[in-house]
Design an enzyme around this catalytic site. Sequence first.
Site, mmCIF file in Angstrom:
data_model
loop_
_atom_site.group_PDB
_atom_site.id
_atom_site.type_symbol
_atom_site.label_atom_id
_atom_site.label_comp_id
_atom_site.label_asym_id
_atom_site.label_seq_id
_atom_site.Cartn_x
_atom_site.Cartn_y
_atom_site.Cartn_z
ATOM 1 N N CYS A 121 92.059 -4.843 37.739
ATOM 2 C CA CYS A 121 92.943 -3.668 37.662
ATOM 3 C C CYS A 121 94.192 -3.930 36.835
ATOM 4 C CB CYS A 121 93.345 -3.223 39.064
ATOM 5 S SG CYS A 121 91.937 -2.874 40.096
ATOM 6 N N HIS A 261 99.677 1.291 40.634
ATOM 7 C CA HIS A 261 98.218 1.253 40.520
ATOM 8 C C HIS A 261 97.590 2.229 41.517
ATOM 9 C CE1 HIS A 261 94.179 0.011 40.111
ATOM 10 N NE2 HIS A 261 94.124 -0.603 41.271
ATOM 11 N N ASN A 291 89.816 5.043 42.199
ATOM 12 C CA ASN A 291 90.406 3.838 41.606
ATOM 13 C C ASN A 291 89.625 3.504 40.329
ATOM 14 O OD1 ASN A 291 91.203 1.253 40.930
ATOM 15 N ND2 ASN A 291 91.026 0.428 43.005
HETATM 16 O O1 UT7 Z 1 92.204 -1.909 42.929
HETATM 17 C C1 UT7 Z 1 92.139 -3.172 43.504
HETATM 18 C C2 UT7 Z 1 92.839 -3.227 44.763
HETATM 19 N N1 UT7 Z 1 92.117 -2.534 45.818
HETATM 20 C C3 UT7 Z 1 92.833 -2.023 46.787
HETATM 21 O O2 UT7 Z 1 94.043 -2.063 46.699
HETATM 22 C C4 UT7 Z 1 92.140 -1.477 47.987
HETATM 23 C C5 UT7 Z 1 92.978 -1.747 49.175
HETATM 24 N N2 UT7 Z 1 92.372 -1.384 50.452
HETATM 25 C C6 UT7 Z 1 92.261 -0.109 50.855
HETATM 26 O O3 UT7 Z 1 92.557 0.816 50.129
HETATM 27 C C7 UT7 Z 1 91.808 0.136 52.275
HETATM 28 O O4 UT7 Z 1 91.849 -1.067 52.979
HETATM 29 C C8 UT7 Z 1 90.385 0.743 52.374
HETATM 30 C C9 UT7 Z 1 90.393 2.163 51.878
HETATM 31 C C10 UT7 Z 1 89.400 -0.090 51.550
HETATM 32 C C11 UT7 Z 1 89.920 0.739 53.822
HETATM 33 O O5 UT7 Z 1 90.853 1.462 54.633
HETATM 34 P P1 UT7 Z 1 91.363 0.869 56.018
HETATM 35 O O6 UT7 Z 1 92.190 1.891 56.650
HETATM 36 O O7 UT7 Z 1 91.984 -0.470 55.684
HETATM 37 O O8 UT7 Z 1 90.027 0.733 56.819
HETATM 38 P P2 UT7 Z 1 89.376 -0.579 57.433
HETATM 39 O O9 UT7 Z 1 88.821 -1.432 56.343
HETATM 40 O O10 UT7 Z 1 90.358 -1.189 58.377
HETATM 41 O O11 UT7 Z 1 88.190 0.055 58.243
HETATM 42 C C12 UT7 Z 1 88.424 0.909 59.360
HETATM 43 C C13 UT7 Z 1 87.103 1.463 59.839
HETATM 44 C C14 UT7 Z 1 86.007 0.397 59.964
HETATM 45 O O12 UT7 Z 1 85.225 0.704 61.081
HETATM 46 P P3 UT7 Z 1 85.386 -0.176 62.440
HETATM 47 O O13 UT7 Z 1 85.099 -1.591 62.031
HETATM 48 O O14 UT7 Z 1 86.815 0.026 62.853
HETATM 49 O O15 UT7 Z 1 84.390 0.442 63.334
HETATM 50 C C15 UT7 Z 1 85.180 0.602 58.726
HETATM 51 O O16 UT7 Z 1 83.842 0.208 58.867
HETATM 52 O O17 UT7 Z 1 86.618 2.412 58.884
HETATM 53 C C16 UT7 Z 1 85.277 2.101 58.552
HETATM 54 N N3 UT7 Z 1 85.008 2.556 57.203
HETATM 55 C C17 UT7 Z 1 84.574 3.782 56.900
HETATM 56 N N4 UT7 Z 1 84.287 4.834 57.686
HETATM 57 C C18 UT7 Z 1 83.856 5.946 57.088
HETATM 58 C C19 UT7 Z 1 85.166 1.855 56.048
HETATM 59 N N5 UT7 Z 1 84.801 2.620 54.997
HETATM 60 C C20 UT7 Z 1 84.427 3.808 55.524
HETATM 61 C C21 UT7 Z 1 83.961 5.005 54.948
HETATM 62 N N6 UT7 Z 1 83.687 6.054 55.767
HETATM 63 N N7 UT7 Z 1 83.780 5.161 53.619
#
Ligand code: UT7
Length: 334
Positions: A121, A261, A291
């Site tokens: 990125c 970003h 993204n």
């Molecule tokens: O460009 C390079 C840099 N990249 C970034 O900066 C990305 C940074 N990270 C993020 O934007 C966020 O961490 C995410 C969007 C990737 C994830 O959001 P989060 O609020 O951190 O969610 P999480 O990873 O803590 O997951 C929470 C829950 C999980 O379920 P459990 O384990 O709590 O049951 C995931 O499995 O949300 C679940 N989950 C989803 N649910 C529905 C993860 N992806 C999805 C989805 N739909 N697409």
Amino acid sequence: MVETRLPYGSQVLATGAHFPRKVMKNVEFESFVETSDEWIKSRTGIESRRIADPALGETTLTLSLEAARVALDRAGVRPDQLEFIVVGTVTPDTIMPSTATQLQALLGAPKAFAFDLSAACSGFLYGMSIADQYISAGRIGHALVIGAETLSTVINWRDRTTCVLFGDGAGAAVLGRTEGERRILSTRLYSDGQYGDLLSIPHGCSKVPVYSPEYRLDLAKIQMKGREIFKLAIRNMLDASASVLSDAGMTTADVDFFIFHQANIRIIDMCAKSLNVPPEKTWVNVDKYGNTSAATLPACLYEAQMAGKVKEGDTVLMATFGGGLTWGASLIRI
Ligand code: UT7
């Protein structure tokens, strides 16, 4: 890495952007992974993204070409004036030749040396900084800097934790030499390879080639530990922003516009809040495009300029963060 002030400066003469035609809305994911429009919108701010269609001739190269044409046209710079072309991308059309040399041929820029740059990125900001060094040192007059990706080609469409996040697109900037005040004021770039595993595409290159018995198609796609990346993205973009402000002897109050970003609206909002930046002084397009990695900063700058939010003489702070890990910030008087 700290950059020092050199006799000449680099002016961002113009920017451009281009996105594929196909729009993919959140609701379309509901039919093949366990997710929802509501989850994607509330956790990321993304509503739709663009997906390149090779059948329509849409690849990283052609998206780059269109973005470059917009930027060159707006800058009033001919391709044969370019002496350097750099394409920040992790999704090149081919490993060899580079996207940049293919772009050189399509544009007709025989005087340029050209290469692709792998900084995920942060590819655009890294490329802009290299161009700035050559220009400021008086070695070249004009450079074309591209950030472009077709991340749809490296997405695991069965992995809901990544497939909903990314999109395709290209952004471009034409830089020219200046002795005036409108110039790149400071750029700081950083990397930390210890965290490489947080965002990676492990298979498909020399470590595990496609013909290796260990090769797995799912591991030739983006792997991301989103939660860890989230925290590091905010902290590092804020640190880099503080450093470029300090280099220029400025505070956030001296900055007219901020571009972070575009990975997640919550990251953008937290960065803005920490720096005391009101929403009208930032640009958001993660809702429309997801993204797009290296494309996000130049595309945002282009859109903000076209919308009249960034005007000649404005001071703009851009901050980036991505795989590698790589990150950085740049302070530019436009
Ligand atoms: O460009 C390079 C840099 N990249 C970034 O900066 C990305 C940074 N990270 C993020 O934007 C966020 O961490 C995410 C969007 C990737 C994830 O959001 P989060 O609020 O951190 O969610 P999480 O990873 O803590 O997951 C929470 C829950 C999980 O379920 P459990 O384990 O709590 O049951 C995931 O499995 O949300 C679940 N989950 C989803 N649910 C529905 C993860 N992806 C999805 C989805 N739909 N697409």
